[in-house]
Design an enzyme around this catalytic site. Structure first.
Site, PDB file in Angstrom:
ATOM      1  N   PRO A  99     -52.876 -31.947  14.720  1.00  0.00           N
ATOM      2  CA  PRO A  99     -53.525 -33.081  14.049  1.00  0.00           C
ATOM      3  C   PRO A  99     -52.982 -33.317  12.639  1.00  0.00           C
ATOM      4  CG  PRO A  99     -55.155 -31.468  14.845  1.00  0.00           C
ATOM      5  CD  PRO A  99     -53.810 -30.863  15.030  1.00  0.00           C
ATOM      6  N   GLU A 126     -58.930 -23.833  16.921  1.00  0.00           N
ATOM      7  CA  GLU A 126     -58.959 -24.492  15.614  1.00  0.00           C
ATOM      8  C   GLU A 126     -57.580 -24.652  14.994  1.00  0.00           C
ATOM      9  OE1 GLU A 126     -61.632 -26.091  13.896  1.00  0.00           O
ATOM     10  OE2 GLU A 126     -62.132 -25.946  16.023  1.00  0.00           O
ATOM     11  N   ARG A 164     -38.290 -41.941  29.195  1.00  0.00           N
ATOM     12  CA  ARG A 164     -37.946 -43.315  29.595  1.00  0.00           C
ATOM     13  C   ARG A 164     -36.881 -43.941  28.691  1.00  0.00           C
ATOM     14  NH1 ARG A 164     -39.988 -47.151  26.783  1.00  0.00           N
ATOM     15  NH2 ARG A 164     -40.050 -48.740  28.419  1.00  0.00           N
ATOM     16  N   ASP A 179     -38.695 -54.244  26.137  1.00  0.00           N
ATOM     17  CA  ASP A 179     -39.910 -53.487  25.861  1.00  0.00           C
ATOM     18  C   ASP A 179     -40.885 -54.281  25.002  1.00  0.00           C
ATOM     19  OD1 ASP A 179     -39.374 -51.265  27.261  1.00  0.00           O
ATOM     20  OD2 ASP A 179     -39.015 -49.960  25.537  1.00  0.00           O
TER      21      ASP A 179
HETATM   22  C1  9D3 Z   1     -62.839 -29.791  13.335  1.00  0.00           C
HETATM   23  C2  9D3 Z   1     -61.563 -29.124  12.950  1.00  0.00           C
HETATM   24  N1  9D3 Z   1     -60.402 -29.850  13.401  1.00  0.00           N
HETATM   25  C3  9D3 Z   1     -59.830 -30.631  12.291  1.00  0.00           C
HETATM   26  C4  9D3 Z   1     -59.442 -32.008  12.651  1.00  0.00           C
HETATM   27  C5  9D3 Z   1     -59.396 -28.910  13.812  1.00  0.00           C
HETATM   28  C6  9D3 Z   1     -58.690 -29.212  15.047  1.00  0.00           C
HETATM   29  C7  9D3 Z   1     -58.939 -30.323  15.839  1.00  0.00           C
HETATM   30  C8  9D3 Z   1     -58.239 -30.548  17.022  1.00  0.00           C
HETATM   31  C9  9D3 Z   1     -57.727 -28.332  15.470  1.00  0.00           C
HETATM   32  C10 9D3 Z   1     -57.035 -28.543  16.648  1.00  0.00           C
HETATM   33  C11 9D3 Z   1     -57.300 -29.631  17.421  1.00  0.00           C
HETATM   34  C12 9D3 Z   1     -56.561 -29.840  18.685  1.00  0.00           C
HETATM   35  N2  9D3 Z   1     -55.642 -30.977  18.572  1.00  0.00           N
HETATM   36  C13 9D3 Z   1     -54.344 -30.861  18.781  1.00  0.00           C
HETATM   37  O1  9D3 Z   1     -53.877 -29.796  19.074  1.00  0.00           O
HETATM   38  C14 9D3 Z   1     -53.509 -32.025  18.609  1.00  0.00           C
HETATM   39  C15 9D3 Z   1     -53.824 -33.373  18.254  1.00  0.00           C
HETATM   40  C16 9D3 Z   1     -55.053 -34.036  17.947  1.00  0.00           C
HETATM   41  O2  9D3 Z   1     -56.162 -33.471  17.970  1.00  0.00           O
HETATM   42  N3  9D3 Z   1     -54.992 -35.353  17.618  1.00  0.00           N
HETATM   43  C17 9D3 Z   1     -53.838 -36.056  17.591  1.00  0.00           C
HETATM   44  N4  9D3 Z   1     -52.680 -35.504  17.847  1.00  0.00           N
HETATM   45  C18 9D3 Z   1     -52.674 -34.169  18.183  1.00  0.00           C
HETATM   46  S1  9D3 Z   1     -51.321 -33.292  18.541  1.00  0.00           S
HETATM   47  C19 9D3 Z   1     -52.152 -31.896  18.782  1.00  0.00           C
END
Ligand code: 9D3
Length: 269
Positions: A99, A126, A164, A179
């Site tokens: 994230p 997390e 793709r 596209d």
């Molecule tokens: C509440 C704590 N979170 C902070 C935002 C921590 C957290 C959330 C979600 C830690 C890991 C995750 C899992 N998400 C992913 O691994 C992830 C992800 C996403 O959640 N949103 C957008 N792109 C991606 S790429 C990997």
């Protein structure tokens, strides 16, 4: 003299995950399956548990300093990256789906499609121990501002969108140029049989046999649709000289300019 171009190579994706079945099943259909069969891409999913050191094959642990949830341990991730890098002659760029990553767009997909190999690391819980990220990860990528339960779906999105773009994967050679995002806006609406559906006819011009009229209708419909559904994309659109003539005749240039679109015509015509 013939040279080895990335175009002819097999693009190799390696995915590190604690849920390899999650990816395996969804990558076994459609264009992604055909691309694998044709040798245009290869996908190998690796179970992180196989690289865990202790007898319980633990890949996560409690966070130092306390707090909610679990953190992915660095050693299994590091061992897996090292082992998987050694499975092919050239090392792959290591991408952590996270994230906190760089927002994923079509431009990023195009950049990554120019590589020969990617090693995609999927986090769960997390997050992953920061020391693994610092030592082993070349880049973090996020697929958008919403919260997933892990990186696996994000990895699939990268694989799908990059595959793709690889030469020969899509039937039509210039498919990439028609596209949705090639002109910078949305595509025109599509219709197929039946000609009349629930009392609603398909647009008459599409049956005229007049290719220029069809192209003109589609251009205008594409621009109108972009105004309606994605006004944020209008400013970045670009058109061929012929398209600009049509848009001018249709009185759309003024609306385009109002939306922040920069005139491509010389001397503000
Ligand atoms: C509440 C704590 N979170 C902070 C935002 C921590 C957290 C959330 C979600 C830690 C890991 C995750 C899992 N998400 C992913 O691994 C992830 C992800 C996403 O959640 N949103 C957008 N792109 C991606 S790429 C990997």
């Amino acid at each position: 003299m013939p040279v080895e171009t990335p175009a002819g190579e097999t693009f190799r994706f390696d995915v590190l995950t604690i849920f390899p079945e999650l990816l395996d099943s969804s990558l076994k259909e459609g264009i992604i399956r055909r691309a694998q069969e044709a040798g245009q891409i290869a996908i190998a999913c690796h179970n992180l548990r196989n690289y865990a050191l202790d007898k319980h094959a633990m890949t996560d642990d409690r966070p130092f300093g306390g707090g909610e949830g679990m953190v992915m341990k660095p050693e299994p991730l590091a061992a897996a990256v090292q082992a998987v890098q050694a499975m092919a002659p050239q090392p792959g760029r290591v991408i952590l789906l996270s994230p906190q990553g760089r927002p994923y767009t079509q431009a990023v997909a195009e950049e990554l499609a120019g590589q020969a190999r990617l090693l995609l690391v999927c986090g769960r819980y997390e997050g992953v121990d920061e020391r693994f990220t610092a030592q082993y990860v070349d880049e973090e990528i996020s697929i958008g501002d919403y919260i997933l339960t892990g990186g696996e779906l994000a990895a699939m999105i990268l694989i799908d969108s990059i595959t793709r773009l690889r030469p020969g994967v899509l039937g039509c050679a210039d498919s990439a140029s028609c596209d949705t995002f090639s002109r910078g806006g949305l595509k025109y609406p599509q219709y197929t049989r039946p000609r009349l559906f629930e009392g609603v006819p398909a647009p008459e011009v599409l049956f005229s046999g007049d290719h220029a009229a069809v192209a003109e209708w589609r251009l205008v419909a594409a621009v109108e649709r972009t105004f309606a559904k994605r006004p944020d994309l209008v400013a970045g659109m670009s058109f061929s000289p012929n398209e600009l003539k049509i848009l001018q005749r249709q009185g759309l240039l003024a609306r385009l300019r109002e939306s922040g679109w920069k005139s491509q015509l010389p001397e503000n015509q």
